[in-house]
Design an enzyme around this catalytic site. Sequence first.
Site, PDB file in Angstrom:
ATOM      1  N   SER A   1       0.297  -9.529  14.278  1.00 23.21           N
ATOM      2  CA  SER A   1       0.214  -8.839  12.990  1.00 23.21           C
ATOM      3  C   SER A   1       1.160  -9.496  11.998  1.00 23.21           C
ATOM      4  O   SER A   1       2.381  -9.527  12.218  1.00 23.21           O
ATOM      5  CB  SER A   1       0.581  -7.368  13.144  1.00 23.21           C
ATOM      6  OG  SER A   1       0.728  -6.761  11.876  1.00 23.21           O
TER       7      SER A   1
ATOM      8  N   HIS B   1      -3.909 -10.731  12.584  1.00 25.94           N
ATOM      9  CA  HIS B   1      -4.192  -9.327  12.289  1.00 25.94           C
ATOM     10  C   HIS B   1      -3.539  -8.984  10.955  1.00 25.94           C
ATOM     11  O   HIS B   1      -2.321  -9.141  10.788  1.00 25.94           O
ATOM     12  CB  HIS B   1      -3.646  -8.429  13.397  1.00 25.94           C
ATOM     13  CG  HIS B   1      -4.010  -6.990  13.251  1.00 25.94           C
ATOM     14  ND1 HIS B   1      -5.234  -6.489  13.641  1.00 25.94           N
ATOM     15  CD2 HIS B   1      -3.316  -5.930  12.758  1.00 25.94           C
ATOM     16  CE1 HIS B   1      -5.277  -5.195  13.409  1.00 25.94           C
ATOM     17  NE2 HIS B   1      -4.124  -4.826  12.852  1.00 25.94           N
TER      18      HIS B   1
ATOM     19  N   ASP C   1      -2.833  -6.143   8.298  1.00 23.99           N
ATOM     20  CA  ASP C   1      -2.776  -4.698   8.080  1.00 23.99           C
ATOM     21  C   ASP C   1      -2.769  -4.397   6.585  1.00 23.99           C
ATOM     22  O   ASP C   1      -1.798  -4.693   5.884  1.00 23.99           O
ATOM     23  CB  ASP C   1      -1.520  -4.116   8.719  1.00 23.99           C
ATOM     24  CG  ASP C   1      -1.594  -4.098  10.232  1.00 23.99           C
ATOM     25  OD1 ASP C   1      -2.556  -3.532  10.765  1.00 23.99           O
ATOM     26  OD2 ASP C   1      -0.680  -4.656  10.875  1.00 23.99           O
TER      27      ASP C   1
ATOM     28  N   MET D   1      -2.592  -1.578   3.820  1.00 28.46           N
ATOM     29  CA  MET D   1      -2.169  -0.190   3.676  1.00 28.46           C
ATOM     30  C   MET D   1      -2.097   0.167   2.193  1.00 28.46           C
ATOM     31  O   MET D   1      -1.652  -0.642   1.380  1.00 28.46           O
ATOM     32  CB  MET D   1      -0.804   0.016   4.326  1.00 28.46           C
ATOM     33  CG  MET D   1      -0.727  -0.418   5.774  1.00 28.46           C
ATOM     34  SD  MET D   1       0.918  -0.096   6.477  1.00 28.46           S
ATOM     35  CE  MET D   1       0.795  -0.995   8.021  1.00 28.46           C
TER      36      MET D   1
ATOM     37  N   HIS E   1      -7.558  -5.088   9.024  1.00 30.38           N
ATOM     38  CA  HIS E   1      -7.490  -3.691   9.443  1.00 30.38           C
ATOM     39  C   HIS E   1      -7.191  -2.831   8.225  1.00 30.38           C
ATOM     40  O   HIS E   1      -6.074  -2.828   7.705  1.00 30.38           O
ATOM     41  CB  HIS E   1      -6.385  -3.563  10.512  1.00 30.38           C
ATOM     42  CG  HIS E   1      -6.127  -2.183  10.987  1.00 30.38           C
ATOM     43  ND1 HIS E   1      -4.997  -1.850  11.710  1.00 30.38           N
ATOM     44  CD2 HIS E   1      -6.842  -1.028  10.877  1.00 30.38           C
ATOM     45  CE1 HIS E   1      -5.026  -0.562  12.001  1.00 30.38           C
ATOM     46  NE2 HIS E   1      -6.133  -0.040  11.506  1.00 30.38           N
TER      47      HIS E   1
ATOM     48  N   MET F   1      -6.285   0.295   6.530  1.00 31.39           N
ATOM     49  CA  MET F   1      -5.681   1.624   6.634  1.00 31.39           C
ATOM     50  C   MET F   1      -5.607   2.193   5.220  1.00 31.39           C
ATOM     51  O   MET F   1      -4.523   2.368   4.640  1.00 31.39           O
ATOM     52  CB  MET F   1      -4.299   1.522   7.287  1.00 31.39           C
ATOM     53  CG  MET F   1      -4.386   1.249   8.771  1.00 31.39           C
ATOM     54  SD  MET F   1      -2.768   1.018   9.552  1.00 31.39           S
ATOM     55  CE  MET F   1      -2.581  -0.748   9.312  1.00 31.39           C
TER      56      MET F   1
ATOM     57  N   MET G   1      -5.376   2.889  18.177  1.00 31.42           N
ATOM     58  CA  MET G   1      -3.979   2.852  17.756  1.00 31.42           C
ATOM     59  C   MET G   1      -3.103   3.419  18.867  1.00 31.42           C
ATOM     60  O   MET G   1      -3.292   4.563  19.297  1.00 31.42           O
ATOM     61  CB  MET G   1      -3.773   3.646  16.470  1.00 31.42           C
ATOM     62  CG  MET G   1      -4.467   3.069  15.241  1.00 31.42           C
ATOM     63  SD  MET G   1      -3.916   1.388  14.812  1.00 31.42           S
ATOM     64  CE  MET G   1      -2.144   1.654  14.564  1.00 31.42           C
TER      65      MET G   1
ATOM     66  N   PHE H   1       3.723   1.719  10.142  1.00 32.28           N
ATOM     67  CA  PHE H   1       4.960   0.958  10.286  1.00 32.28           C
ATOM     68  C   PHE H   1       4.950   0.154  11.577  1.00 32.28           C
ATOM     69  O   PHE H   1       4.369   0.579  12.574  1.00 32.28           O
ATOM     70  CB  PHE H   1       6.180   1.894  10.302  1.00 32.28           C
ATOM     71  CG  PHE H   1       6.350   2.700   9.048  1.00 32.28           C
ATOM     72  CD1 PHE H   1       6.981   2.164   7.941  1.00 32.28           C
ATOM     73  CD2 PHE H   1       5.862   3.991   8.976  1.00 32.28           C
ATOM     74  CE1 PHE H   1       7.123   2.901   6.779  1.00 32.28           C
ATOM     75  CE2 PHE H   1       6.006   4.745   7.818  1.00 32.28           C
ATOM     76  CZ  PHE H   1       6.638   4.191   6.709  1.00 32.28           C
TER      77      PHE H   1
ATOM     78  N   ASP I   1      -3.378  -1.644  19.212  1.00 30.59           N
ATOM     79  CA  ASP I   1      -2.424  -1.975  18.154  1.00 30.59           C
ATOM     80  C   ASP I   1      -1.237  -1.027  18.216  1.00 30.59           C
ATOM     81  O   ASP I   1      -1.373   0.170  17.974  1.00 30.59           O
ATOM     82  CB  ASP I   1      -3.121  -1.860  16.790  1.00 30.59           C
ATOM     83  CG  ASP I   1      -2.232  -2.274  15.622  1.00 30.59           C
ATOM     84  OD1 ASP I   1      -1.051  -2.582  15.847  1.00 30.59           O
ATOM     85  OD2 ASP I   1      -2.727  -2.281  14.491  1.00 30.59           O
TER      86      ASP I   1
END
Length: 218
Positions: free
Chosen positions: A10, A35, A37, A39, A68, A70, A139, A145, A173
Site C-alpha cells: 500500500s 495498492h 488507497d 479516501m 481501493h 474508500m 478488511m 489508517f 488488507d
Amino acid sequence: MTKNIKIAPSILSADFSILREELKALEIAGADWAHIDVMDGNFVPNITFGPPVIKSIRKHSNLFFDVHLMIEAPERYLDAFAHAGADMITIHVESTIHLHRVIQQVKSLGKKVGVSLNPATSVDCLKYIIDELDMVLIMSVNPGFGGQSFIETTIQKIKDVREMSSTVDIQIDGGITDKTILKCIEAGANIFVAGSYVFSGNYKERIESLKIIDKVVI
C-alpha cells in the site's frame, strides 16, 4: 495448492515526496501490485489520493494499479479513476446503495472489479454478486489508517468467502506481516496488502518474507 500469492504494498505508507521513486523501488523489490488507497474524509476519517495523482504516477510504473475506493457514492468518480490508469477498482459494499449497478459500471469501463467488506460486514451480502466479481477484499482492520493490528475474526470470513467461490481472488488488507499471512493463506486468501510491514524495512527482504509462503501447499 492455493492460488498464486500476490503482494500489493500500500503506497499509503510510502514517502509521498518521492512517490515515483518509491513505486520503482517496489517494482525492483518484487511487488506484484501497487495498492492505492483512495479516501475522501467522509467514508473514512482520512483524505489521500485522487485521480490526478494516480494519472501522474501511472506513466512511471509498470505495476498493476489496485485502486481501493474508500469513498461515498463511488459511482460518481469511476470514469475518472479508470481514465487515470486504474487496473482494478474496488468499491465498498457499505459505500453505495446500488452495488450491482456500480459493479457493472466498472466492468463497462474495461476494468477488473472488486468489492470490499468492512470488519463488521457479513459475507452474506456477496451472495447475489460474487459471480460478477474478480476479487473480494476483506478488511482485516477498520479502514482509514495504516499500522493497525490484524483482526482475528477475518480468518473465518476468508473461509466463508472461499466456500462461496473457488475462483474469485480474495484480498486481505490490514495488519499483514510474515506472521499473519500464513493463516490467511490457509483459510483461502491469495492477495495481500502490506503497507507498514513492507515500508518499515528493506522492501525486497520484506516482500520476499511474504512471498516465500507462495511455496506452501495447502
